[in-house]
Write a protein that holds these residues in place. Sequence first.
Motif, PDB file in Angstrom:
ATOM      1  N   THR A 188      -1.452   3.446 -13.032  1.00  0.00           N
ATOM      2  CA  THR A 188      -2.894   3.318 -13.277  1.00  0.00           C
ATOM      3  C   THR A 188      -3.370   1.878 -13.060  1.00  0.00           C
ATOM      4  O   THR A 188      -4.509   1.660 -12.671  1.00  0.00           O
ATOM      5  N   LYS A 189      -2.499   0.904 -13.344  1.00  0.00           N
ATOM      6  CA  LYS A 189      -2.849  -0.502 -13.086  1.00  0.00           C
ATOM      7  C   LYS A 189      -1.626  -1.230 -12.562  1.00  0.00           C
ATOM      8  O   LYS A 189      -0.493  -0.861 -12.898  1.00  0.00           O
ATOM      9  N   ALA A 190      -1.879  -2.304 -11.805  1.00  0.00           N
ATOM     10  CA  ALA A 190      -0.787  -3.154 -11.339  1.00  0.00           C
ATOM     11  C   ALA A 190      -1.206  -4.609 -11.456  1.00  0.00           C
ATOM     12  O   ALA A 190      -2.346  -4.951 -11.135  1.00  0.00           O
ATOM     13  N   VAL A 191      -0.291  -5.429 -11.954  1.00  0.00           N
ATOM     14  CA  VAL A 191      -0.505  -6.883 -11.954  1.00  0.00           C
ATOM     15  C   VAL A 191       0.250  -7.424 -10.746  1.00  0.00           C
ATOM     16  O   VAL A 191       1.476  -7.249 -10.640  1.00  0.00           O
ATOM     17  N   GLY A 244      -6.846  -1.820 -10.722  1.00  0.00           N
ATOM     18  CA  GLY A 244      -6.667  -0.384 -10.866  1.00  0.00           C
ATOM     19  C   GLY A 244      -5.906   0.137  -9.657  1.00  0.00           C
ATOM     20  O   GLY A 244      -6.004  -0.421  -8.557  1.00  0.00           O
ATOM     21  N   SER A 245      -5.153   1.226  -9.837  1.00  0.00           N
ATOM     22  CA  SER A 245      -4.301   1.693  -8.736  1.00  0.00           C
ATOM     23  C   SER A 245      -5.097   2.287  -7.588  1.00  0.00           C
ATOM     24  O   SER A 245      -4.565   2.505  -6.504  1.00  0.00           O
ATOM     25  N   GLY A 246      -6.401   2.541  -7.820  1.00  0.00           N
ATOM     26  CA  GLY A 246      -7.219   3.090  -6.736  1.00  0.00           C
ATOM     27  C   GLY A 246      -7.902   2.034  -5.896  1.00  0.00           C
ATOM     28  O   GLY A 246      -8.626   2.360  -4.941  1.00  0.00           O
ATOM     29  N   VAL A 247      -7.668   0.758  -6.227  1.00  0.00           N
ATOM     30  CA  VAL A 247      -8.264  -0.327  -5.418  1.00  0.00           C
ATOM     31  C   VAL A 247      -7.669  -0.284  -4.010  1.00  0.00           C
ATOM     32  O   VAL A 247      -6.462  -0.070  -3.845  1.00  0.00           O
ATOM     33  N   VAL A 249       1.629  -9.765   0.959  1.00  0.00           N
ATOM     34  CA  VAL A 249       2.001  -8.713   1.914  1.00  0.00           C
ATOM     35  C   VAL A 249       0.820  -7.762   2.068  1.00  0.00           C
ATOM     36  O   VAL A 249       0.282  -7.272   1.064  1.00  0.00           O
ATOM     37  N   LEU A 250       0.418  -7.516   3.305  1.00  0.00           N
ATOM     38  CA  LEU A 250      -0.654  -6.535   3.557  1.00  0.00           C
ATOM     39  C   LEU A 250      -0.212  -5.573   4.648  1.00  0.00           C
ATOM     40  O   LEU A 250       0.369  -5.982   5.668  1.00  0.00           O
ATOM     41  N   THR A 251      -0.526  -4.298   4.445  1.00  0.00           N
ATOM     42  CA  THR A 251      -0.206  -3.273   5.441  1.00  0.00           C
ATOM     43  C   THR A 251      -1.127  -3.426   6.652  1.00  0.00           C
ATOM     44  O   THR A 251      -2.216  -3.990   6.545  1.00  0.00           O
ATOM     45  N   GLY A 252      -0.690  -2.869   7.792  1.00  0.00           N
ATOM     46  CA  GLY A 252      -1.477  -2.994   9.022  1.00  0.00           C
ATOM     47  C   GLY A 252      -2.883  -2.463   8.834  1.00  0.00           C
ATOM     48  O   GLY A 252      -3.862  -3.110   9.207  1.00  0.00           O
ATOM     49  N   TYR A 253      -2.994  -1.282   8.285  1.00  0.00           N
ATOM     50  CA  TYR A 253      -4.286  -0.729   7.913  1.00  0.00           C
ATOM     51  C   TYR A 253      -4.452  -1.007   6.429  1.00  0.00           C
ATOM     52  O   TYR A 253      -3.534  -0.715   5.641  1.00  0.00           O
ATOM     53  N   THR A 254      -5.590  -1.584   6.043  1.00  0.00           N
ATOM     54  CA  THR A 254      -5.704  -2.014   4.645  1.00  0.00           C
ATOM     55  C   THR A 254      -6.607  -1.100   3.814  1.00  0.00           C
ATOM     56  O   THR A 254      -6.856  -1.388   2.653  1.00  0.00           O
ATOM     57  N   GLY A 255      -7.055   0.003   4.417  1.00  0.00           N
ATOM     58  CA  GLY A 255      -7.838   0.977   3.652  1.00  0.00           C
ATOM     59  C   GLY A 255      -6.945   1.940   2.897  1.00  0.00           C
ATOM     60  O   GLY A 255      -7.226   3.133   2.842  1.00  0.00           O
ATOM     61  N   LEU A 256      -5.851   1.427   2.343  1.00  0.00           N
ATOM     62  CA  LEU A 256      -4.877   2.225   1.582  1.00  0.00           C
ATOM     63  C   LEU A 256      -4.936   1.757   0.134  1.00  0.00           C
ATOM     64  O   LEU A 256      -5.282   0.602  -0.134  1.00  0.00           O
ATOM     65  N   THR A 257      -4.571   2.633  -0.807  1.00  0.00           N
ATOM     66  CA  THR A 257      -4.669   2.218  -2.212  1.00  0.00           C
ATOM     67  C   THR A 257      -3.430   1.446  -2.657  1.00  0.00           C
ATOM     68  O   THR A 257      -2.329   1.638  -2.128  1.00  0.00           O
ATOM     69  N   VAL A 258      -3.653   0.630  -3.661  1.00  0.00           N
ATOM     70  CA  VAL A 258      -2.541  -0.108  -4.267  1.00  0.00           C
ATOM     71  C   VAL A 258      -1.498   0.883  -4.792  1.00  0.00           C
ATOM     72  O   VAL A 258      -0.294   0.757  -4.524  1.00  0.00           O
ATOM     73  N   GLY A 259      -1.935   1.925  -5.497  1.00  0.00           N
ATOM     74  CA  GLY A 259      -0.992   2.897  -6.066  1.00  0.00           C
ATOM     75  C   GLY A 259      -0.226   3.649  -4.987  1.00  0.00           C
ATOM     76  O   GLY A 259       0.968   3.932  -5.142  1.00  0.00           O
TER      77      GLY A 259
END
Length: 465
Positions: free
Chosen positions: A203-206, A108-111, A131-141
């Motif tokens: 709303t979703k991402a694969v 889900g895009s809010g993960v 790939v991960l952002t420096g701060y990972t408390g960000l949403t996928v969307g």
Amino acid sequence: MTARADTTTWSTGLPVLKGDLLFHDDARRSVATDLGNVVRREPQAVLRPRSPGDVAAMITFCRERGITVAARGQAHTTNGQALTDGLVIECRSLDEINFTGPYTVEVGSGVLWKDLAAAAFERTPRLTPPVLTGYTGLTVGGTLSMGGVGGIVGGLRTGLQVDHVRELEVVTGTGSVERCSPEHGSDLFKAVLGGLGQCGVITKAVLALVPAKERARTYALDYTSNPAFFRDLRTAIARPGIDHVYAEVYPPGAPATHRLLATVLYDPSHAPDDRSVTEGLSGETTVEDSTYLDYVFSIDLLIDELRATAGWDRLLKPWYDVWIPGESIEEYLAEIHPSLTSEDLGPYGAVLIYPQRRDLVGGPYPRLPEPDGSDWAFVLDINTVAETVDTDRRFFDRMLDRNGGLFARARGEYGAVLYPIGSVRFTAEDWREHFGQAWPAFRRAKACFDPDGILAPGPGIFDGS
Ligand SMILES: Cc1cc2nc3c(=O)[nH]c(=O)nc-3n(C[C@H](O)[C@H](O)[C@H](O)COP(=O)(O)OP(=O)(O)OC[C@H]3O[C@@H](n4cnc5c(N)ncnc54)[C@H](O)[C@@H]3O)c2cc1C
């Protein structure tokens, strides 16, 4: 194409929803600002969706009434990008994680990326997003709408987060739920990735996953000279054994003015040889070794601490974030470094540099600088943070002026392009220049997928269109 926010009542024609549609003050006020804490827009209503159908039904409802709609992840952008006075869709409630293949996951895009990283690492074999952002408390969307630079994982041998998406589920500005990928519906797919929420709500991402290493060893190298730092930075990003590089820059006069952080990801059976990793690098070196996840969450720990002790969420953050062409980064930093003061950072801020290999970035968005013959482009961030929660609003205005001046010069002299997560005043004309030769296609996509211009009014890209 700008939608009129009319005063139409919300009392008739509301669809039946699985999730919640909230009108009370607490809900509306809780999404009225973002991490920057300056732009304030209180929405008329807040949707916490439980399905793409909820998002579709409310977009249809809003479109019929000319109400603007903004999707909101963690609202960790700093200049009102995720705000609207219409309907805010809080995507965090779209939080399912389903591993759909050996190396794919549908989320889900809010993960939050940190939850995905933790869940993927528990799989057998251990996996990770590439790939991960420096701060990972960000949403996928949220990060897929901006680009997603590899602040802690990726960048040297990967694209951006948007380059590792296999498929999306998107609700367009017409209220239509679409699945799209590079093969099917590629116009929508391209327009949404790095597309600043203009053409649809994800709303979703694969997503693609890759095998994860068990541990991380980070070599921190300190410098007091710009040329020595850049010599080593260029050596480190080209060295095959090094998996990630970023850098911190401190104001002149600091004991070390530049710090290079080079990380090797490894399994214990193949521990790195420290001497070959740092061979030929001149900076004074310290080494830190940790588990992979402790490394991935290292910036999160710092931010959590600032949240607990310094009121982090309420501090003003007039951030400046730009892409600098690979050939110009050294000269650009040499130019701006002498003017950096302790106010430019504040006690909790940072100046950061992230290298990104250009040929692995595939999409038209986010915009990168025009090719300059270098294999690299660099994101430079001046992440200014105010000293206290009472800091005067004039501080923010001063810093916005600084950002405007820095950006005008960076664009004019060095061909820099905005990474639009921060706080730079941008007119519709600036946006046209920002998109450059991609502008006609982006505008066409907007007209096709959000014909009434109701989505993502925050950046003002289509103001006056
Ligand atoms: C401490 C810190 C470190 C960071 N490190 C990095 C880094 O290493 N690399 C990097 O690239 N960025 C980094 N960022 C910036 C970050 O990528 C952006 O701020 C990102 O947008 C934040 O995600 P979010 O969930 O908060 O999105 P939001 O700020 O909520 O949304 C961003 C934009 O996307 C839109 N949007 C949100 N969700 C959706 C959706 N589901 N569908 C369509 N549009 C949507 C919003 O309307 C808004 O326009 C960092 C930020 C912080 C605070």
